[in-house]
Design a protein around this motif. Structure first.
Motif, PDB file in Angstrom:
ATOM      1  N   LEU A 146      61.764   2.558 -19.823  1.00  0.00           N
ATOM      2  CA  LEU A 146      62.192   3.924 -20.090  1.00  0.00           C
ATOM      3  C   LEU A 146      61.203   4.595 -21.027  1.00  0.00           C
ATOM      4  O   LEU A 146      60.906   4.075 -22.109  1.00  0.00           O
ATOM      5  N   LEU A 147      60.709   5.750 -20.615  1.00  0.00           N
ATOM      6  CA  LEU A 147      59.723   6.504 -21.381  1.00  0.00           C
ATOM      7  C   LEU A 147      60.338   7.810 -21.854  1.00  0.00           C
ATOM      8  O   LEU A 147      61.337   8.279 -21.305  1.00  0.00           O
ATOM      9  N   PRO A 148      59.775   8.432 -22.871  1.00  0.00           N
ATOM     10  CA  PRO A 148      60.288   9.737 -23.312  1.00  0.00           C
ATOM     11  C   PRO A 148      60.252  10.746 -22.169  1.00  0.00           C
ATOM     12  O   PRO A 148      59.336  10.754 -21.356  1.00  0.00           O
ATOM     13  N   GLY A 149      61.279  11.580 -22.107  1.00  0.00           N
ATOM     14  CA  GLY A 149      61.322  12.579 -21.054  1.00  0.00           C
ATOM     15  C   GLY A 149      62.735  12.830 -20.586  1.00  0.00           C
ATOM     16  O   GLY A 149      63.712  12.299 -21.146  1.00  0.00           O
ATOM     17  N   PRO A 150      62.893  13.599 -19.521  1.00  0.00           N
ATOM     18  CA  PRO A 150      64.233  13.998 -19.072  1.00  0.00           C
ATOM     19  C   PRO A 150      65.090  12.835 -18.575  1.00  0.00           C
ATOM     20  O   PRO A 150      66.309  12.881 -18.706  1.00  0.00           O
ATOM     21  N   VAL A 151      64.489  11.803 -17.969  1.00  0.00           N
ATOM     22  CA  VAL A 151      65.278  10.667 -17.497  1.00  0.00           C
ATOM     23  C   VAL A 151      65.885   9.926 -18.685  1.00  0.00           C
ATOM     24  O   VAL A 151      67.066   9.555 -18.673  1.00  0.00           O
ATOM     25  N   ARG A 152      65.093   9.716 -19.730  1.00  0.00           N
ATOM     26  CA  ARG A 152      65.615   9.069 -20.939  1.00  0.00           C
ATOM     27  C   ARG A 152      66.755   9.882 -21.539  1.00  0.00           C
ATOM     28  O   ARG A 152      67.814   9.329 -21.906  1.00  0.00           O
ATOM     29  N   HIS A 204      61.773   7.555 -12.994  1.00  0.00           N
ATOM     30  CA  HIS A 204      60.559   8.046 -13.641  1.00  0.00           C
ATOM     31  C   HIS A 204      59.503   8.387 -12.600  1.00  0.00           C
ATOM     32  O   HIS A 204      58.861   9.444 -12.665  1.00  0.00           O
ATOM     33  N   ARG A 205      59.330   7.486 -11.627  1.00  0.00           N
ATOM     34  CA  ARG A 205      58.328   7.720 -10.592  1.00  0.00           C
ATOM     35  C   ARG A 205      58.679   8.918  -9.722  1.00  0.00           C
ATOM     36  O   ARG A 205      57.796   9.571  -9.176  1.00  0.00           O
ATOM     37  N   LEU A 206      59.954   9.194  -9.612  1.00  0.00           N
ATOM     38  CA  LEU A 206      60.385  10.306  -8.781  1.00  0.00           C
ATOM     39  C   LEU A 206      59.939  11.654  -9.360  1.00  0.00           C
ATOM     40  O   LEU A 206      59.734  12.612  -8.612  1.00  0.00           O
ATOM     41  N   GLY A 207      59.774  11.712 -10.681  1.00  0.00           N
ATOM     42  CA  GLY A 207      59.276  12.938 -11.301  1.00  0.00           C
ATOM     43  C   GLY A 207      60.218  14.116 -11.139  1.00  0.00           C
ATOM     44  O   GLY A 207      59.800  15.212 -10.736  1.00  0.00           O
TER      45      GLY A 207
END
Length: 563
Positions: free
Chosen positions: A35-41, A131-134
């Motif tokens: 999990l990386l910073p961003g909207p998914v997180r 994440h890959r889905l962007g």
């Protein structure tokens, strides 16, 4: 009246424990690099999984115990809450449906026998794919395989409800997801349908996410992608050991491009596929080592991280399963009972123990050599042809590594002529095969594909066929010789059983596969080696005069000029 399966009003202590569990799960995913910073997180940090899954199953029986036993835990029952909290936020898959049951309004308690028919996938794999889905605000998203609704909830949070469609084949799954997503404040279009068909009324989609594995890409998925769109789906064989990820894009000019990546984790096959596994009895046979042979070698097996090689092995030498719980390399072939173990001998070499008709160690080494010659790819070209043919390739020229994906059922009934192709050490063209049929022997060592129009399916009751097969008759169909491909570097053992005609047998299990006359441009293949496809019905019976009297004869519906 409120739905009793939705979480009741919670105390401040319950809320604190739930928030803490959610934060701990997210922190663990970050530490593991999933999990990386961003909207998914941000979406996962806010997602109340106990609302989407207020009931879930926990297995009470041992892995190999029959019948299996589960308990359905319920969030509204205070005694269940702590265990259910661990299930929901522990990161593993969560089982939410048993034997296709209605999900809303269930009575908690024990269940026995049967199988689980819906689940929420492991969180680490899900967040990595998302994440890959962007995902971005305003995108149109198709979520195929609703499950517990986790992916749909994240898509709604990031992209907005208006553009999200989630489809599942089970109306009970759809109904539960629709209600529970609404309880979170999300109202995507939740529909029941065949995920292979996508959802045409709302196409074109910027993103397509598939929550189950397939053996080939359904044509509706790339067709429903918008320009600049991306689709992700697990692509697998009957073995769960070495999954691939199909990455499909549509360019701004409308061109569909695809690749197949070797990955560590993938979704399970959907309802159309049956997975193989190593049961307890098979594992015990391997541990006992009865009737096995052992040798030492300085050649090591490919590393686990060489996922591109293992992916190729899975497709070129189908039917193998790995026991990942074992300390050493342990592979088995449930169909024929073959198995192999390989462990370091402490001197830099390896001790290899094997049993059964398949030479699995040689299959591994042959595939590894071909994979290395092709450039040791971790990602392959995935070819999705307009006629429905699908195939995978890497490398070029003589070193090209290639295999076809299974044909769709409707294609198997309408094969088309394919170009000449050879494999192994011979040159190989990158011209795609057209709708090949696949077949093989009983043990799986010999596998092949044939392309082209099938000619004259028939049975033969001549004394020659009777003696060679030990049966009253054999069944045959012919294909162009230049449309034949032997897979994995293994070919039959050939025996001249007639002065100018030879037959091909598997050297391991003895299966009779084909017959080839000297100078012929076509090859006869046994219908049994092709799996007795329902569209290839014998149209005649040769040598009726020597047929046994106690079997009915095949009607002559199309007499062959040479028979």
């Amino acid at each position: 009246m409120a739905d009793p399966t939705l979480p009741p009003v919670r105390s401040a202590a319950d809320e604190d424990r739930t928030v803490a569990a959610r934060k701990k799960m997210v922190a663990g995913l970050e530490t593991a690099g999933h999990l990386l910073p961003g909207p998914v997180r941000d979406a996962f940090l806010a997602l109340r999984r106990e609302v989407l899954m207020p009931q879930a199953y926990v297995r009470r029986s041992a892995p190999d115990e029959t019948p299996p036993r589960w308990d359905l835990l319920d969030w509204s029952i205070s005694a269940d809450r702590e265990e259910l909290l661990g299930l929901l936020y522990g990161g593993d898959s969560v089982l939410v449906q048993h034997e296709g049951e209605p999900i809303l309004g269930r009575v908690p308690g024990p269940r026995s026998d049967g199988s689980m028919t819906a689940m929420s996938s492991t969180v680490g794999m899900t967040v990595g794919l998302l994440h890959r889905l962007g995902l971005r605000p305003g995108q149109r998203v198709l979520d195929i395989g609703t499950g517990a609704g986790v992916t749909a909830a994240v898509a709604c949070t990031v992209a907005g409800d208006a553009g999200v469609v989630t489809v599942d084949r089970d109306p009970h799954v759809t109904a539960a997801a629709r209600e529970r997503l609404a309880a979170l404040g999300h109202r995507p279009l939740a529909v029941t349908g065949d995920g292979h068909d996508g959802w045409h009324p709302q196409a074109q989609y910027d993103r397509i996410f598939v929550s189950y594995a397939v053996t080939r890409v359904p044509p509706a998925w790339p067709e429903q992608l918008a320009a600049g769109g991306l689709a992700l789906a697990s692509l697998a064989t009957s073995s769960p050991s070495w999954p691939g990820l199909a990455v499909i894009t549509r360019t701004a000019t409308g061109l569909v491009e695809a690749r197949l990546e070797a990955v560590k984790l993938g979704h399970r096959l959907g309802d159309r596929g049956k997975q193989i596994f190593l049961n307890a009895r098979f594992r015990e046979r391997i541990a006992a080592g009865d009737d096995s042979s052992t040798h030492t070698t300085r050649t090591s097996p490919p590393a686990d991280e060489a996922r591109g090689m293992w992916l190729a092995l899975d497709h070129l030498h189908a039917g193998l399963v790995r026991n990942w719980a074992a300390d050493d390399l342990v592979l088995g072939a449930p169909a024929c009972g073959s198995w192999i173990t390989a462990r370091p001998d402490g001197t830099g070499g390896w001790t290899v123990t094997a049993c059964g008709p398949r030479d699995i160690w040689q299959e591994i080494q042959d595939t590894a050599a071909r994979w290395q010659n092709a450039g040791s790819p971790s990602s392959y070209r995935l070819h999705l042809e307009p006629d429905g043919t699908q195939w995978v390739s890497a490398g070029t020229g003589p070193a090209e590594l290639i295999w076809p994906l299974p044909a769709a059922p409707e294609q198997q009934a309408h094969p088309t002529q394919g170009p000449p192709r050879t494999e192994g050490s011979k040159p190989m063209t990158t011209t795609p095969p057209t709708t090949p049929r696949t077949g093989g022997c009983q043990c799986g060592k010999i596998q092949f594909a044939v392309a082209g129009d099938p000619d004259y399916p028939h049975t033969c009751s001549c004394p020659h066929c009777q003696r060679l097969s030990g049966a009253p008759m054999m069944s045959w169909v012919s294909f162009p010789l230049d449309g034949l491909t032997w897979h994995g570097g293994s070919e039959p053992t050939w025996h001249y059983t007639w002065p100018d005609s030879r037959r091909g047998f598997c050297p391991a299990c003895g299966s009779q596969l084909c017959a080839l006359d000297d100078g012929a441009t076509s090859i006869a293949v046994t219908l049994s080696a092709l799996g007795n496809p329902p569209d290839l019905v014998p149209v005649n019976q040769s040598f009726r005069e020597t047929a046994v009297p106690w079997l009915p004869q095949v009607p002559d519906t199309r007499h062959h000029p040479d028979r």
